[in-house]
Scaffold this active site. Structure first.
Site, PDB file in Angstrom:
ATOM      1  CG  ASP A 196      -1.952   0.995   1.289  1.00 19.98           C
ATOM      2  OD1 ASP A 196      -2.783   0.974   0.373  1.00 19.98           O
ATOM      3  OD2 ASP A 196      -1.983   1.823   2.235  1.00 19.98           O
ATOM      4  CD  GLU A 246      -2.262   2.507  -3.511  1.00 20.16           C
ATOM      5  OE1 GLU A 246      -3.407   2.832  -3.832  1.00 20.16           O
ATOM      6  OE2 GLU A 246      -1.895   2.456  -2.320  1.00 20.16           O
TER       7      GLU A 246
HETATM    8  C1  GLC Z   1      -4.215   3.230  -0.527  1.00 16.08           C
HETATM    9  C2  GLC Z   1      -5.338   2.227  -0.528  1.00 16.08           C
HETATM   10  C3  GLC Z   1      -6.558   2.929  -0.058  1.00 16.08           C
HETATM   11  C4  GLC Z   1      -6.298   3.382   1.357  1.00 16.08           C
HETATM   12  C5  GLC Z   1      -5.030   4.234   1.442  1.00 16.08           C
HETATM   13  C6  GLC Z   1      -4.574   4.376   2.845  1.00 16.08           C
HETATM   14  O1  GLC Z   1      -4.454   4.289  -1.379  1.00 16.08           O
HETATM   15  O2  GLC Z   1      -5.455   1.650  -1.783  1.00 16.08           O
HETATM   16  O3  GLC Z   1      -7.702   2.137  -0.120  1.00 16.08           O
HETATM   17  O4  GLC Z   1      -7.382   4.123   1.821  1.00 16.08           O
HETATM   18  O5  GLC Z   1      -3.971   3.645   0.759  1.00 16.08           O
HETATM   19  O6  GLC Z   1      -4.087   3.174   3.355  1.00 16.08           O
END
Ligand code: GLC
Length: 548
Positions: A196, A246
Site C-alpha cells: 500500500d 501502489e
Molecule cells: C491506498 C489504498 C486505499 C487506502 C489508502 C490508505 O491508497 O489503496 O484504499 O485508503 O492507501 O491506506
C-alpha cells in the site's frame, strides 16, 4: 526478477465479494466458496485487500494487528484454508501490506500514547506547541495531516485518516518489525504482496511548509525509499515472488527503479496518472470529461518509458478506490458491452501484468446512489462536507460523489439476480446497484459473447502467445484523439491493436500489410475495411495477428 508477463492478477475486496454467514459483510469463507469461479477465469494470482484486525475506519487499511485476522472476515484457520484451497487450484494468494501507517489502535501507537519513548520513535511525532501545526501539509482524505495529542504535548503525522498514523521508517526497529510481518505470512504460504502507498514511506529530514501544494512533493518517492525497499526485499527473501507497489503521484524515473529487474525492489508498480485524465486541474472533486489525448499520451509515455528502462507495469483500470471504468470511460447505457470489452482489450494487450478488479469482468457499473445515506467511505463522507462548505448545493455535491466516490467500486459483487445480487442472505453493508438483475455472473457465465467470456479469452491469450508478454510495443495513430492503437512485435510476428475510444464511427488508414493479417479478437462480427481504410464502430476493438 522473474517474469510475470503471462500472469493475470485478480483483486478481491473481501468486504464486498461474498458473505458466507449472512451478517452482511463479505468474508474469507465467502472467497473460498467462489474460488472455482476464479479458477474458471484462469487467473494466476489472487490479491485480497487487508483482512487483519482493524477498527475499519478505512475498511482495513487501518491495521491494528498484522498477525491476526479480523473476526468480521473470519479466523486464522479460514485464512490457512484459503491459502491451501488457492494452492490446490494453482492460484497464488497475495496479501496487502499497509506499511506506511498503522491504525492508532495498534499496540505500538497505544504504547506511544502511554508515553513509551521506544514506541514514540515508531511514529512521526513533533514537539511544536498546540497553536503551531508543524507544517501545512494536507491529509489525502481532507483536512490537515497533523493531529495534536494534548497528553503528550506532541503532534503526529497522518498522511491519510487521523486514525492512520504514519510509521517512522528511519527507525531500523520499525523496518525490522515490518520484515517480521512479511516473513510470518511468507511462511504461511503467501505467494506475493501488494504494498500500500509504498512510495510515501520515506519522509524528508526537514519538515517544512509546502507553499506550492499539499506537501506531497516532499515525501513522494522520498529520499530513502529505494534503499528501504531493497532492504525489505533482500532481508525477507521475496525477490522472486510477485510484488506490486501502489505508487501515489509517482514518476516514470522512479517506477523504472522500483520495478527494474536489476534493482531487486519490486516486480511491478501501479501508477495512477492515466486515472486522473478526468480530474479538472488535477482536482478529483471537480468533474470533467476524460481528456483522451492526455490518456493516450500517458499510456505511451509509461509503456515506452518502462520498456526503454526495463521496468514493468501493472496494467489496470479498476480497483477498490476507482469508479467503474465502463461508467467512466465507456458508455454504460448504449454501448455497455462494447465499451467494457474495448477497455479491457486496450490494456490487456499492452506490455505488463494485467489486474482485474472484482466485477470488472462482468462490466459492473458505478453505484448510481442519490442520497448521502447510501455512502460508506470515509473519504466520500469527508469530501461531501468539504464540498458543501465550499458552497456547493447538496445536489451538486451528490453528483460529484456519484462520479468519484470510492464506494462505486465497493458495491456487492453481482453474482446472480437473487436478492442483494447473491452477495448476502442478510442486509448488505452497502447497497447493490439496481442493475444486478441484468449484470451478474450467473447470466454472463452462460453467454459466450458476454464481457466475462471476453475477459476469459484475454487471460487465455496472454498465456498462449509469447508476443503479449515478450513483444516490444510501439504506438500508432498518435495524433488521433479517438483511437488508441499500438503494435506489438516479437520474433517477426506482429499484433496490431486498434481501439475506438468513442461512441462514434472513426475511420483510420489501413496499412497495406494489415490486409493479410487475421482478426485474433474483437467485439464486432466482421471488420469493416474498404479502400485502404478501416472504420471502427462505437467502442470497437480489433486485434490483428500476422501469425494467423
Ligand atoms: C491506498 C489504498 C486505499 C487506502 C489508502 C490508505 O491508497 O489503496 O484504499 O485508503 O492507501 O491506506
Amino acid at each position: 526478477m522473474t517474469d510475470f508477463g503471462r500472469k493475470t492478477v485478480y483483486q478481491v475486496y473481501p468486504k464486498s465479494f461474498r458473505d458466507s454467514d449472512g451478517d452482511g459483510f463479505g468474508d474469507i469463507r465467502g472467497i473460498i466458496e467462489k474460488l472455482d469461479y476464479l479458477k474458471e477465469l484462469e487467473i494466476d494470482y489472487l490479491w485480497i485487500t487487508p483482512v487483519f484486525i482493524s477498527p475499519m475506519n478505512d475498511n482495513g487499511y487501518d491495521v491494528a494487528d498484522y498477525y491476526k485476522i479480523n473476526p468480521q472476515f473470519g479466523t486464522m484457520e479460514d485464512m490457512d484454508e484459503l491459502i491451501r484451497e488457492c494452492d490446490n487450484r494453482g492460484i497464488g494468494l497475495m496479501l496487502d501490506m499497509v506499511f506506511n501507517h498503522t491504525s492508532t489502535e495498534h499496540e505500538w501507537f497505544r504504547r506511544a500514547l502511554a508515553g513509551e519513548k521506544k514506541y514514540q520513535d515508531y511514529y512521526i511525532f513533533r514537539d511544536e506547541p498546540e497553536d503551531q501545526i508543524p507544517t501545512n501539509w494536507q491529509s489525502k482524505f481532507g483536512g490537515p495531516a497533523w493531529e495534536y495529542v494534548p497528553s503528550l504535548k506532541k503532534w503526529y503525522l497522518h498522511l491519510y485518516d487521523v486514525t492512520q498514523a504514519d510509521l517512522n521508517w528511519e527507525n531500523p526497529e520499525v523496518r525490522g518489525e515490518l520484515k517480521k510481518v512479511i516473513r510470518f505470512w511468507k511462511n504461511k504460504g503467501i505467494k506475493g504482496f501488494r504494498f500500500d502507498v509504498i512510495n510515501v514511506i520515506s519522509k524528508p529530514e526537514l519538515f517544512e511548509d509546502d507553499l506550492e501544494g499539499d506537501g506531497r512533493r516532499f515525501y513522494t518517492d522520498g529520499p530513502h525509499v529505494h534503499e528501504y525497499l531493497k532492504e525489505l526485499t533482500r532481508d525477507t527473501g521475496i525477490e522472486d515472488m510477485i510484488t506490486v507497489g501502489e505508487m501515489s503521484s509517482t514518476s516514470l524515473e522512479n517506477c523504472i527503479r522500483y520495478s527494474g529487474r536489476k534493482e531487486k525492489e519490486l516486480s511491478m508498480c501501479f501508477n495512477f496518472h492515466h486515472l486522473k485524465v478526468d480530474y479538472k486541474d488535477g482536482d478529483k472533486w471537480t468533474l470533467m470529461e476524460p481528456d483522451r489525448i492526455a490518456l493516450k499520451k500517458l499510456f505511451e509515455t509509461w509503456q515506452m518509458g518502462m520498456q526503454d528502462g526495463d521496468g514493468w507495469n501493472a496494467l489496470f483500470w479498476c480497483n477498490h478506490n476507482q469508479p467503474r471504468v465502463v461508467s467512466r470511460m465507456g458508455n454504460e447505457d448504449l454501448y455497455w458491452k462494447e465499451s467494457a470489452k474495448m477497455l479491457a482489450a486496450a490494456i490487456h494487450m499492452m506490455r505488463g501484468t494485467p489486474y482485474v478488479y472484482q466485477g470488472e469482468e462482468l462490466g459492473m457499473t458505478n453505484a448510481h446512489y442519490n442520497d448521502i445515506s447510501q455512502y460508506r467511505d470515509v473519504e466520500s463522507l469527508n469530501y461531501y462536507k468539504i464540498l458543501l462548505d465550499q458552497g456547493k448545493t447538496k445536489e451538486q455535491a451528490l453528483k460529484v460523489l456519484a462520479a468519484r466516490s470510492r464506494d462505486n467500486s465497493r458495491t456487492p459483487m453481482q453474482w446472480s439476480d437473487d436478492k442483494n445480487a447473491g452477495f448476502t442472505e442478510g442486509t448488505p453493508w452497502i447497497e447493490a446497484p439496481e442493475n444486478y438483475k441484468e449484470i451478474n455472473a450467473e447470466t454472463e457465465l452462460k453467454d459466450p459473447d458476454s464481457i466475462y467470456s471476453f475477459y476469459k479469452k484475454l487471460i487465455a491469450l496472454r498465456k498462449e502467445k509469447d508476443i503479449i508478454a515478450e513483444g516490444t510495443i510501439e504506438f500508432l495513430e498518435k495524433e488521433n484523439a479517438d483511437v488508441l492503437a499500438y503494435r506489438r512485435n516479437y520474433q517477426g510476428e506482429e499484433l496490431i491493436v486498434l481501439n475506438n475510444l468513442t461512441a462514434e464511427n472513426v475511420t483510420i488508414r489501413q496499412q497495406p500489410e494489415w490486409k493479410v493479417y487475421q482478426k485474433r479478437l474483437g467485439n464486432y462480427e466482421k471488420i469493416t475495411a474498404e479502400d485502404g481504410k478501416i472504420t471502427l464502430r462505437p467502442f470497437e476493438t480489433i486485434v490483428l495477428d500476422s501469425a494467423l
